[in-house]
Design an enzyme around this catalytic site. Sequence first.
Site, PDB file in Angstrom:
ATOM      1  N   SER A 207       0.833  -1.198   0.000  1.00 26.66           N
ATOM      2  CA  SER A 207       0.000   0.000   0.000  1.00 26.66           C
ATOM      3  C   SER A 207       0.870   1.252   0.000  1.00 26.66           C
ATOM      4  O   SER A 207       2.058   1.205   0.293  1.00 26.66           O
ATOM      5  CB  SER A 207      -0.910   0.010   1.230  1.00 26.66           C
ATOM      6  N   ILE A 210      -0.803   5.835   4.506  1.00 27.32           N
ATOM      7  CA  ILE A 210      -2.085   6.373   4.962  1.00 27.32           C
ATOM      8  C   ILE A 210      -1.814   7.531   5.917  1.00 27.32           C
ATOM      9  O   ILE A 210      -2.155   8.673   5.650  1.00 27.32           O
ATOM     10  CB  ILE A 210      -2.937   5.289   5.645  1.00 27.32           C
ATOM     11  N   THR A 211      -1.157   7.225   7.032  1.00 29.96           N
ATOM     12  CA  THR A 211      -0.836   8.278   8.005  1.00 29.96           C
ATOM     13  C   THR A 211       0.669   8.396   8.224  1.00 29.96           C
ATOM     14  O   THR A 211       1.102   9.183   9.060  1.00 29.96           O
ATOM     15  CB  THR A 211      -1.518   7.974   9.356  1.00 29.96           C
ATOM     16  N   SER A 212       1.470   7.635   7.496  1.00 30.45           N
ATOM     17  CA  SER A 212       2.922   7.614   7.694  1.00 30.45           C
ATOM     18  C   SER A 212       3.635   8.443   6.625  1.00 30.45           C
ATOM     19  O   SER A 212       3.031   8.830   5.624  1.00 30.45           O
ATOM     20  CB  SER A 212       3.436   6.175   7.666  1.00 30.45           C
ATOM     21  N   THR A 216       5.345   1.091   1.834  1.00 27.50           N
ATOM     22  CA  THR A 216       6.289   0.254   1.084  1.00 27.50           C
ATOM     23  C   THR A 216       6.262   0.589  -0.403  1.00 27.50           C
ATOM     24  O   THR A 216       7.303   0.678  -1.051  1.00 27.50           O
ATOM     25  CB  THR A 216       5.963  -1.231   1.309  1.00 27.50           C
ATOM     26  N   ASP A 269      -7.464   4.999  11.444  1.00 26.96           N
ATOM     27  CA  ASP A 269      -6.821   3.716  11.166  1.00 26.96           C
ATOM     28  C   ASP A 269      -7.140   2.767  12.319  1.00 26.96           C
ATOM     29  O   ASP A 269      -6.289   2.453  13.141  1.00 26.96           O
ATOM     30  CB  ASP A 269      -5.308   3.905  11.012  1.00 26.96           C
ATOM     31  N   SER A 277      -8.515  -4.366   5.738  1.00 24.84           N
ATOM     32  CA  SER A 277      -7.681  -3.842   4.657  1.00 24.84           C
ATOM     33  C   SER A 277      -6.545  -4.809   4.321  1.00 24.84           C
ATOM     34  O   SER A 277      -6.364  -5.207   3.163  1.00 24.84           O
ATOM     35  CB  SER A 277      -7.113  -2.485   5.062  1.00 24.84           C
ATOM     36  N   LYS A 301       1.373   2.477  16.827  1.00 25.81           N
ATOM     37  CA  LYS A 301      -0.073   2.283  16.727  1.00 25.81           C
ATOM     38  C   LYS A 301      -0.583   1.409  17.862  1.00 25.81           C
ATOM     39  O   LYS A 301      -1.666   1.635  18.399  1.00 25.81           O
ATOM     40  CB  LYS A 301      -0.427   1.637  15.381  1.00 25.81           C
TER      41      LYS A 301
END
Length: 505
Positions: A207, A210-212, A216, A269, A277, A301
């Site tokens: 993916s 998202i929030t990082s 990868t 998340d 997901s 997280k």
Amino acid sequence: MIERQPVAQGLRARPLPLDTFRENVVVLARDNTMLRPERLAGAKRLEVRAGQVSLIATPIIADPAMQLAADEIGLPQPAFRRLCVMAGERVDIAPARPPRSLDATRAKIRGETLTREAMADVVADLVNHRCSDMEVGAFLIACASFMTADETLALTEAMVAAGARLDWGERIVVDKHCIGGVPGNRTSLIIAPIVAAHGLLIPKTSSRAITSPAGTADTMEVLAKVDLDEDGMRAVVERCGGCVVWGGRVNLSPADDVLISVERPLGVDTPEQMVASILSKKVAAGSSHLVIDLPMGASAKIRDATAALRLRKLFEFVAARMGLSIEIVTTDGSSPIGYGVGPVLEAEDVLAVLEQRPDAPRDLEAKAVRLAGRLLEIDPLVPGGQGETRARELLASGEARRKLDHIIEAQGPSPIKAALGALAREVAAPHDGVVSAIDCLQIARVARLAGAPTDAGAGIRLMKKVGDRVRAGEPIYRIHGDEPSEFGFAVETAEEASGFQVRAS
């Protein structure tokens, strides 16, 4: 059922040089000869139909200055692409029924448990672009408040069913995934070539962030093209035994990409969405065995053992019912891994490890070897406890590095600018002492403010790690960026709170 009659028939499609991102929008002239704008007062959304293809869109009324003809409908790029029309082709419009998924969303807001059928309705509307971002956001927030394990399973199953599902014709197809939350934790780009070099099949779909500051796929895109379709992905895997591609292009669990596009700006998340997901993508990609990296730490997280156990059990519950063999590995998420945070900087760390350079980050190498060892021991020919030894052999011999080169060549050259950000500012230690902690959330926040991952060369280069001694004024990390205003926000944020705790010695 009474068929709705179009309120305007035969409007000529006109592509507009506008990008409305995920939202479907259409533009109508105020002097439209087939539809008076006041007729739209009670219909906030329209159904636009071209042959057998239809979509739900928000109408915008254009004044004459836009030079849209009275018998035309303006289609920004997303709507034009999804309708599959040619310029000038005739389309019809009518008031749109509310998406069926809205009933499910309202029920979830009331705290009800959704059925499999309701989850299937939600996913169907997501993949057919029938929901606005506001409606998607409402569903996500409602689920964040309360969601059962059975609902998570139902959502996962529906997401898998809505897209392609790959079959590699092999009994063992392995993959690894990290739930994220630890800056610089780019082990997958080391693990995939190690495992492929050994001979296990690892068709890795990844993916974007998202929030990082980098996912990868964002980091791999520094080295190679990741936007491959299914045929392209298959060709790479057949040639190399593995790949690292962006899952969204392969149409695996396409509903997940819609959810992620709204989760990203909301910063949502949740464990349930995370499980759905990750597992929907892995099942759809044809994986038989999956290792999950679950970092735990005060600013990760997953903050404590209780949360880790709950998430582990949810992963195991859904995976077992989806026929996926899974192993959860809890790892240290107390501070960033490696030196780089951001696509280009993380790619540099990956290459340093694969090339076995003296300055390679040893924490990144050790973690990658540990996780690769777990995957290698899925091979019946690898004795128990010998996976890490085999992984180190493949690193030391250069076979893993050569395998990554092979994968990069097969996937094709990167389409992005992959240079380190030209703007740079060092952040200094406030006083003499020892680095006692590094806040993962704050480091990620600064790196994102600097422009990562949108600007691949933006991010942070860590110059000190936990346990290192520092002197007052000595640099602890360097911020990189390309866009002055974003870079300025990152510098201001770092000066207010660097994310480093220095214990006076």
